[in-house]
Design an enzyme around this catalytic site. Sequence first.
Site, PDB file in Angstrom:
ATOM      1  N   GLY A   1       0.815  -1.210   0.000  1.00 34.73           N
ATOM      2  CA  GLY A   1       0.000   0.000   0.000  1.00 34.73           C
ATOM      3  C   GLY A   1       0.848   1.260   0.000  1.00 34.73           C
ATOM      4  O   GLY A   1       0.517   2.255  -0.649  1.00 34.73           O
TER       5      GLY A   1
ATOM      6  N   ARG B   1      -7.894  -2.467  -1.331  1.00 30.95           N
ATOM      7  CA  ARG B   1      -7.674  -1.364  -0.377  1.00 30.95           C
ATOM      8  C   ARG B   1      -8.117  -0.021  -0.949  1.00 30.95           C
ATOM      9  O   ARG B   1      -8.036   0.230  -2.146  1.00 30.95           O
ATOM     10  CB  ARG B   1      -6.211  -1.360   0.064  1.00 30.95           C
ATOM     11  CG  ARG B   1      -5.902  -2.662   0.808  1.00 30.95           C
ATOM     12  CD  ARG B   1      -4.522  -2.707   1.357  1.00 30.95           C
ATOM     13  NE  ARG B   1      -4.334  -1.735   2.419  1.00 30.95           N
ATOM     14  CZ  ARG B   1      -3.159  -1.472   2.979  1.00 30.95           C
ATOM     15  NH1 ARG B   1      -2.086  -2.105   2.567  1.00 30.95           N
ATOM     16  NH2 ARG B   1      -3.065  -0.572   3.936  1.00 30.95           N
TER      17      ARG B   1
ATOM     18  N   ASP C   1       0.786   0.115  13.198  1.00 34.58           N
ATOM     19  CA  ASP C   1       1.121  -1.197  12.634  1.00 34.58           C
ATOM     20  C   ASP C   1       1.361  -2.266  13.705  1.00 34.58           C
ATOM     21  O   ASP C   1       1.555  -3.437  13.375  1.00 34.58           O
ATOM     22  CB  ASP C   1       2.374  -1.086  11.751  1.00 34.58           C
ATOM     23  CG  ASP C   1       2.075  -0.321  10.467  1.00 34.58           C
ATOM     24  OD1 ASP C   1       0.896  -0.280  10.054  1.00 34.58           O
ATOM     25  OD2 ASP C   1       3.020   0.238   9.884  1.00 34.58           O
TER      26      ASP C   1
ATOM     27  N   ARG D   1      -7.656  -6.028  10.340  1.00 38.23           N
ATOM     28  CA  ARG D   1      -6.849  -6.521  11.468  1.00 38.23           C
ATOM     29  C   ARG D   1      -7.647  -6.640  12.767  1.00 38.23           C
ATOM     30  O   ARG D   1      -7.236  -7.364  13.675  1.00 38.23           O
ATOM     31  CB  ARG D   1      -5.612  -5.641  11.654  1.00 38.23           C
ATOM     32  CG  ARG D   1      -4.606  -5.869  10.547  1.00 38.23           C
ATOM     33  CD  ARG D   1      -3.331  -5.077  10.715  1.00 38.23           C
ATOM     34  NE  ARG D   1      -2.356  -5.503   9.709  1.00 38.23           N
ATOM     35  CZ  ARG D   1      -1.285  -4.808   9.353  1.00 38.23           C
ATOM     36  NH1 ARG D   1      -1.035  -3.642   9.931  1.00 38.23           N
ATOM     37  NH2 ARG D   1      -0.458  -5.272   8.435  1.00 38.23           N
TER      38      ARG D   1
HETATM   39  C1  S3P Z   1       3.068   3.936   6.278  1.00 33.60           C
HETATM   40  C2  S3P Z   1       1.974   4.523   6.856  1.00 33.60           C
HETATM   41  C3  S3P Z   1       0.930   3.767   7.571  1.00 33.60           C
HETATM   42  C4  S3P Z   1       1.410   2.352   7.917  1.00 33.60           C
HETATM   43  C5  S3P Z   1       2.100   1.688   6.769  1.00 33.60           C
HETATM   44  C6  S3P Z   1       3.321   2.489   6.342  1.00 33.60           C
HETATM   45  C7  S3P Z   1       4.059   4.787   5.578  1.00 33.60           C
HETATM   46  O1  S3P Z   1      -0.219   3.669   6.756  1.00 33.60           O
HETATM   47  O2  S3P Z   1       0.305   1.555   8.330  1.00 33.60           O
HETATM   48  O3  S3P Z   1       2.527   0.375   7.144  1.00 33.60           O
HETATM   49  O4  S3P Z   1       5.166   4.315   5.287  1.00 33.60           O
HETATM   50  O5  S3P Z   1       3.745   5.960   5.310  1.00 33.60           O
HETATM   51  P1  S3P Z   1      -1.401   4.789   6.793  1.00 33.60           P
HETATM   52  O6  S3P Z   1      -0.844   6.040   6.287  1.00 33.60           O
HETATM   53  O7  S3P Z   1      -2.463   4.219   5.902  1.00 33.60           O
HETATM   54  O8  S3P Z   1      -1.818   4.858   8.242  1.00 33.60           O
END
Ligand code: S3P
Length: 438
Positions: free
Chosen positions: A99, A127, A320, A351
């Site tokens: 993501g 997602r 996380d 989760r």
């Molecule tokens: C991340 C931001 C978080 C985190 C992901 C990594 C990043 O997601 O859960 O594992 O590297 O910017 P969200 O921005 O959707 O909270």
Amino acid sequence: MSGSNVRFIVEAGGRLSGRIRVPGDKSISHRSIMLGSLAEGVTHVSGFLEGEDALATLNAFRAMGVQIEGPDQGRVTIHGVGMHGLKAPTAPLDLGNSGTSMRLLAGLLAGQGFDVVMVGDSSLSKRPMRRVTAPLAEMGAQIETTDNGTPPLKIKGGQSLKGMFYKMPMASAQVKSCLLLAGLYAEGRTSVVEPAPTRDHSERMLQGFGYQVDVDGATASVEGGGKLTATDIEVPADISSAAFFMVGASIADGSDITLEHVGINPTRTGVIDILRLMGADITLSNEREVGGEPVADIRVRSAKLKGINIPEALVPLAIDEFPVLFVAAACAEGQTVLTGAEELRVKESDRIQVMADGLIALGVDATPTPDGIVINGSPLQGGRVNGHGDHRISMAFAMAALRAAGAIEIDDCANVATSFPGFESLAANAGLGIQRKG
Ligand code: S3P
């Protein structure tokens, strides 16, 4: 990569000890490739996470014509092409399970002169992407999603972006970073306001590459049209990976483990604060700063944990780490209540639901709620649970075996390699009775 064939079988009991270094920080590894590619000059990265997610970002930039050497034992050399040097890829960019890759790249690619399609695996394809495509459209980007707002993302190049002032509806470092990266290509100023502090690696690293970022309270701003200058980056060990061992050592009697060179950026240390509120014995030493990010060695000894109401302000700072924190809660005395964490439902899996299902299968009194969970500390039985192709679910249940009355079998674990290659051998060396099948 969906890998439902990979299973962990983890013996009951044991304790964790020794000194270990977990792999490099995933968030920082992604950003090092992105900014190194757009910089002028050669960037050397060390401590890079050789996990599938960070490699998906690396391969995407290779596909856009960037010459990247490595990774070789965490060392990567990036021959930056400058802000306007990327080339159109000849095929869709496949970002696998990641993501972070897709959302940050959406911003970065919205301002390029060429079209790109981004695809992902079955989890990423479910997602939500409107959280980035809607504000990017306000800046002038043209990006198509499916009717549900999910990938693939089809980005139409050659648009001229305009800076904007955007108040994020959710606390998300991915959305913030996406818009700041688009802002580098926009005319004028792009400001992003966050409802609560989230990881600030993009802001720090942009500054490390010589790009001015103005941070004023909850607002981060960039002016478009600047340039990045290559630099060297040392990636610290990932606190999100260290968290499994922090919980494992806390719950397993007689444990004493030291996690070396872990990133302790204050926007990431919610897991330490939450565990300490639960009574964990955690000490930090050798605190130092490495390339703009604070790091420390973290020693964790077993402790009797108690249930708590998790302060909502800590939620984005530990976003996380909740799967494994739920395991800590199951092993604590009394009740733990989490609220304000609806974002957990749109991670690599839901989760809240999948952790509740697995904990219940192991005999734990757990009740999911729309934005969190209620867990009453309970004796854990052995049993079979599903990792749902979500790396952090698989690793959380592996640690639960340290306190279970019987072995725990976990299905669908292949995606542990997205963030933590070598988890099984590192955990086994530290004292976990883990075996991989398939
Ligand atoms: C991340 C931001 C978080 C985190 C992901 C990594 C990043 O997601 O859960 O594992 O590297 O910017 P969200 O921005 O959707 O909270």
